[in-house]
Design an enzyme around this catalytic site. Structure first.
Site, PDB file in Angstrom:
ATOM      1  CG  HIS A  69      -4.525   3.740   3.161  1.00  0.00           C
ATOM      2  ND1 HIS A  69      -3.605   2.862   3.873  1.00  0.00           N
ATOM      3  CD2 HIS A  69      -5.435   4.871   3.964  1.00  0.00           C
ATOM      4  CE1 HIS A  69      -3.338   3.876   5.114  1.00  0.00           C
ATOM      5  NE2 HIS A  69      -4.309   4.754   5.041  1.00  0.00           N
ATOM      6  CG  HIS A  75      -7.206   8.742  -0.548  1.00  0.00           C
ATOM      7  ND1 HIS A  75      -7.238   7.268  -0.832  1.00  0.00           N
ATOM      8  CD2 HIS A  75      -6.995   9.812  -1.572  1.00  0.00           C
ATOM      9  CE1 HIS A  75      -7.229   7.667  -2.069  1.00  0.00           C
ATOM     10  NE2 HIS A  75      -7.476   8.342  -3.184  1.00  0.00           N
ATOM     11  CG  ASN A  95     -12.088  10.158  -6.373  1.00  0.00           C
ATOM     12  OD1 ASN A  95     -12.783  10.436  -6.393  1.00  0.00           O
ATOM     13  ND2 ASN A  95     -10.831   9.866  -6.527  1.00  0.00           N
ATOM     14  CG  HIS A 154      -8.040  13.576  -3.675  1.00  0.00           C
ATOM     15  ND1 HIS A 154      -7.222  13.672  -4.709  1.00  0.00           N
ATOM     16  CD2 HIS A 154      -8.384  12.361  -3.904  1.00  0.00           C
ATOM     17  CE1 HIS A 154      -7.505  12.365  -4.932  1.00  0.00           C
ATOM     18  NE2 HIS A 154      -8.692  11.800  -3.774  1.00  0.00           N
ATOM     19  N   GLY A 181     -12.801   5.656  -9.387  1.00  0.00           N
ATOM     20  CA  GLY A 181     -12.202   6.805 -10.095  1.00  0.00           C
ATOM     21  C   GLY A 181     -10.647   6.079  -8.928  1.00  0.00           C
ATOM     22  CG  ASP A 218      -2.029  13.689  -6.110  1.00  0.00           C
ATOM     23  OD1 ASP A 218      -3.321  13.619  -5.444  1.00  0.00           O
ATOM     24  OD2 ASP A 218      -1.732  13.692  -6.867  1.00  0.00           O
ATOM     25  CB  CYS A 262      -0.809  -0.169   1.321  1.00  0.00           C
ATOM     26  SG  CYS A 262      -1.789   1.221   1.493  1.00  0.00           S
ATOM     27  CB  CYS A 319       1.055   1.227   4.412  1.00  0.00           C
ATOM     28  SG  CYS A 319      -0.769   1.300   4.747  1.00  0.00           S
TER      29      CYS A 319
HETATM   30  P1  AMP Z   1      -7.407   8.168  -5.373  1.00  0.00           P
HETATM   31  O1  AMP Z   1      -7.429   8.436  -7.018  1.00  0.00           O
HETATM   32  O2  AMP Z   1      -8.443   8.802  -5.339  1.00  0.00           O
HETATM   33  O3  AMP Z   1      -7.069   7.028  -4.978  1.00  0.00           O
HETATM   34  O4  AMP Z   1      -6.369   9.522  -5.571  1.00  0.00           O
HETATM   35  C1  AMP Z   1      -4.932   8.678  -5.140  1.00  0.00           C
HETATM   36  C2  AMP Z   1      -4.086  10.039  -5.044  1.00  0.00           C
HETATM   37  O5  AMP Z   1      -2.348   9.256  -5.408  1.00  0.00           O
HETATM   38  C3  AMP Z   1      -4.172  10.294  -6.517  1.00  0.00           C
HETATM   39  O6  AMP Z   1      -4.619  11.972  -6.991  1.00  0.00           O
HETATM   40  C4  AMP Z   1      -2.167  10.009  -7.323  1.00  0.00           C
HETATM   41  O7  AMP Z   1      -2.023  11.632  -7.484  1.00  0.00           O
HETATM   42  C5  AMP Z   1      -1.810  10.390  -5.781  1.00  0.00           C
HETATM   43  N1  AMP Z   1      -0.973   9.560  -5.224  1.00  0.00           N
HETATM   44  C6  AMP Z   1      -0.475   8.508  -6.031  1.00  0.00           C
HETATM   45  N2  AMP Z   1       0.833   8.114  -5.328  1.00  0.00           N
HETATM   46  C7  AMP Z   1       1.157   8.986  -5.048  1.00  0.00           C
HETATM   47  C8  AMP Z   1       2.625   9.935  -3.718  1.00  0.00           C
HETATM   48  N3  AMP Z   1       3.412   9.186  -3.955  1.00  0.00           N
HETATM   49  N4  AMP Z   1       2.635  11.118  -3.628  1.00  0.00           N
HETATM   50  C9  AMP Z   1       1.795  11.275  -3.421  1.00  0.00           C
HETATM   51  N5  AMP Z   1       0.647  11.063  -4.130  1.00  0.00           N
HETATM   52  C10 AMP Z   1       0.432  10.204  -4.343  1.00  0.00           C
END
Ligand code: AMP
Length: 102
Positions: free
Chosen positions: A94, A96, A83, A98, A89, A30, A4, A7
């Protein structure tokens, strides 16, 4: 949780700058911002998505963190986005929230 990304970030296996942290959650910028400020608020406990949250107190705590983060970052007008599920999407499984602000 193994494999993950969030994580791994929490456990410092993947480098990332925490812009906020408390006992329940942390926040990072992000990696692929879709607004001038695009912040992710992430619970420390691994919960796959909003659909798996058993105690909604966690979500309340995340929104309380958002208020603090926004104050810290000078964000007044913003959108929040959760999401939930791959077909909606969700890329990182995990939970989160936005924060998006221009
Ligand atoms: P979601 O589509 O709601 O699952 O959003 C996941 C978000 O995590 C996306 O906007 C990605 O750009 C962001 N993301 C993925 N890997 C990383 C990372 N290592 N550091 C910061 N953001 C990330």
């Amino acid at each position: 949780m193994e494999n993950c990304i969030f994580c791994k970030i929490l456990n410092k296996e993947i480098p990332s700058k925490f812009i906020y942290e408390d006992e329940n959650c942390f926040a990072i910028n992000d990696i692929n911002p879709k607004a001038k400020k695009h912040i992710l608020v992430i619970p420390k406990a691994h919960v796959e998505s909003l659909a798996q949250v058993e105690d909604m107190e966690l979500v309340k705590k995340m929104f309380e963190a958002i208020k603090k983060i926004n104050k810290q970052e000078g964000i007044v007008d913003f959108k929040t986005l959760i999401n939930t599920g791959k077909s909606a999407g969700q890329e990182v499984m995990h939970l989160h929230i936005h924060i998006l602000a221009d």
